[in-house]
Write an enzyme that holds these catalytic residues in place. Structure first.
Site, PDB file in Angstrom:
ATOM      1  N   LYS A 159       0.812  -1.195   0.000  1.00  0.00           N
ATOM      2  CA  LYS A 159       0.000   0.000   0.000  1.00  0.00           C
ATOM      3  C   LYS A 159       0.864   1.272   0.000  1.00  0.00           C
ATOM      4  O   LYS A 159       0.417   2.342  -0.405  1.00  0.00           O
ATOM      5  CB  LYS A 159      -0.871   0.047   1.283  1.00  0.00           C
ATOM      6  CG  LYS A 159      -1.819  -1.082   1.471  1.00  0.00           C
ATOM      7  CD  LYS A 159      -2.532  -0.879   2.823  1.00  0.00           C
ATOM      8  CE  LYS A 159      -3.334  -2.094   3.207  1.00  0.00           C
ATOM      9  NZ  LYS A 159      -3.918  -1.937   4.562  1.00  0.00           N
TER      10      LYS A 159
ATOM     11  N   VAL B 279      12.742   1.631   0.489  1.00  0.00           N
ATOM     12  CA  VAL B 279      13.573   0.446   0.285  1.00  0.00           C
ATOM     13  C   VAL B 279      14.326   0.231   1.594  1.00  0.00           C
ATOM     14  O   VAL B 279      15.069   1.116   2.037  1.00  0.00           O
ATOM     15  CB  VAL B 279      14.556   0.617  -0.882  1.00  0.00           C
ATOM     16  CG1 VAL B 279      15.436  -0.619  -1.024  1.00  0.00           C
ATOM     17  CG2 VAL B 279      13.794   0.880  -2.170  1.00  0.00           C
ATOM     18  N   ASP B 280      14.076  -0.922   2.202  1.00  0.00           N
ATOM     19  CA  ASP B 280      14.655  -1.224   3.515  1.00  0.00           C
ATOM     20  C   ASP B 280      15.737  -2.290   3.307  1.00  0.00           C
ATOM     21  O   ASP B 280      16.884  -1.970   3.000  1.00  0.00           O
ATOM     22  CB  ASP B 280      13.512  -1.686   4.430  1.00  0.00           C
ATOM     23  CG  ASP B 280      13.905  -1.824   5.880  1.00  0.00           C
ATOM     24  OD1 ASP B 280      15.102  -1.880   6.181  1.00  0.00           O
ATOM     25  OD2 ASP B 280      13.012  -1.893   6.746  1.00  0.00           O
TER      26      ASP B 280
ATOM     27  N   LYS C 277      16.714   3.075   3.330  1.00  0.00           N
ATOM     28  CA  LYS C 277      17.520   2.879   4.542  1.00  0.00           C
ATOM     29  C   LYS C 277      18.800   2.187   4.122  1.00  0.00           C
ATOM     30  O   LYS C 277      18.877   0.952   4.090  1.00  0.00           O
ATOM     31  CB  LYS C 277      16.776   2.000   5.546  1.00  0.00           C
ATOM     32  CG  LYS C 277      15.635   2.661   6.257  1.00  0.00           C
ATOM     33  CD  LYS C 277      15.110   1.738   7.350  1.00  0.00           C
ATOM     34  CE  LYS C 277      13.944   2.337   8.076  1.00  0.00           C
ATOM     35  NZ  LYS C 277      13.377   1.405   9.071  1.00  0.00           N
TER      36      LYS C 277
HETATM   37  C1  PRP Z   1       7.201  -1.810   2.802  1.00  0.00           C
HETATM   38  C2  PRP Z   1       7.506  -0.957   1.586  1.00  0.00           C
HETATM   39  C3  PRP Z   1       8.169  -1.904   0.652  1.00  0.00           C
HETATM   40  C4  PRP Z   1       8.853  -2.891   1.579  1.00  0.00           C
HETATM   41  C5  PRP Z   1      10.318  -2.574   1.629  1.00  0.00           C
HETATM   42  O1  PRP Z   1       5.991  -2.445   2.620  1.00  0.00           O
HETATM   43  O2  PRP Z   1       6.343  -0.396   1.046  1.00  0.00           O
HETATM   44  O3  PRP Z   1       7.253  -2.555  -0.199  1.00  0.00           O
HETATM   45  O4  PRP Z   1       8.272  -2.740   2.868  1.00  0.00           O
HETATM   46  O5  PRP Z   1      10.983  -3.456   2.506  1.00  0.00           O
HETATM   47  P1  PRP Z   1      12.223  -4.322   2.055  1.00  0.00           P
HETATM   48  O6  PRP Z   1      13.162  -3.449   1.288  1.00  0.00           O
HETATM   49  O7  PRP Z   1      12.813  -4.779   3.379  1.00  0.00           O
HETATM   50  O8  PRP Z   1      11.736  -5.477   1.230  1.00  0.00           O
HETATM   51  P2  PRP Z   1       5.172  -3.108   3.826  1.00  0.00           P
HETATM   52  O9  PRP Z   1       5.520  -4.565   3.911  1.00  0.00           O
HETATM   53  O10 PRP Z   1       5.376  -2.303   5.060  1.00  0.00           O
HETATM   54  O11 PRP Z   1       3.686  -3.034   3.314  1.00  0.00           O
HETATM   55  P3  PRP Z   1       2.767  -1.744   3.047  1.00  0.00           P
HETATM   56  O12 PRP Z   1       3.413  -0.977   1.912  1.00  0.00           O
HETATM   57  O13 PRP Z   1       1.455  -2.318   2.652  1.00  0.00           O
HETATM   58  O14 PRP Z   1       2.722  -0.941   4.316  1.00  0.00           O
END
Ligand code: PRP
Length: 178
Positions: free
Chosen positions: A43, A102-103, A131
């Site tokens: 989302k 991007v985490d 991050k």
């Molecule tokens: C978040 C963000 C990315 C993902 C990045 O989504 O929107 O899609 O995490 O994380 P990564 O680099 O560690 O893979 P989230 O799972 O929080 O879902 P949401 O967007 O529905 O809140």
């Protein structure tokens, strides 16, 4: 302002100025490219996608995809599952995947790989924040808003337990706030 409001990390003005810069860069880069499809990752990307897409000066269409991480949520396993694919035909079109954050990089890495099965003309990526210290895999962000530290951030699409997604700025949540 609510006294419990998250501390500002990136202000609304700074976000809007940076989104405009990114939109101008994208508009220039794709000026003669032909069909551009922005693919928002649900989302979290919905606000960045809305603002970015409205500041582009080139023709574009919008698609959405949804993914989910395997695992218990608190400890990411790195495995990503497609929950909803794009609806339109993107064969031969230029794809720009739009993320809020991007985490670890696992989601974007999975999506760039998965998107190839649709045989687009090209695939690039945009993210409002990254991050850098959390990266577990190498993934290119072609259009990046801001690099941030390892804080838990909310707002401008980002949530903590579904709260604070619609803050107009990016704020920091401390463990004591949750
Ligand atoms: C978040 C963000 C990315 C993902 C990045 O989504 O929107 O899609 O995490 O994380 P990564 O680099 O560690 O893979 P989230 O799972 O929080 O879902 P949401 O967007 O529905 O809140």
């Amino acid at each position: 302002m609510n006294s419990n409001a998250p501390e500002v990390l990136i202000s609304e003005d700074d976000i809007q100025a940076r989104v405009l810069e990114l939109a101008e860069q994208i508009s220039a880069d794709y000026a003669d490219a032909g069909d551009l499809v922005l693919v928002g990752v649900l989302k979290g990307s919905f606000i960045f996608l809305a603002d970015l897409s409205r500041r582009l000066s080139i023709p574009r269409t919008i698609e959405f995809i949804a993914v989910s991480s395997y695992g218990n949520g608190s400890v990411a396993s790195g495995a990503v599952r497609l929950v909803m694919d794009v609806r339109g035909n993107i064969d031969g079109k230029h794809v720009l995947i739009v993320e809020d954050i991007v985490d670890t990089g696992h989601t974007l890495k999975y999506l760039t790989g998965m998107m190839k099965s649709h045989r687009p003309a090209s695939i690039k990526t945009a993210a409002l924040v990254r991050k850098a210290e959390s990266a577990e895999v190498d993934v290119t962000v072609d259009y990046l808003g801001f690099d941030i530290g390892n804080e838990w951030v909310v707002g401008y699409g980002l949530d903590y337990a579904e709260q604070n997604r619609t803050l107009p700025y990016i704020g920091i949540i401390k463990p004591s706030d949750s």
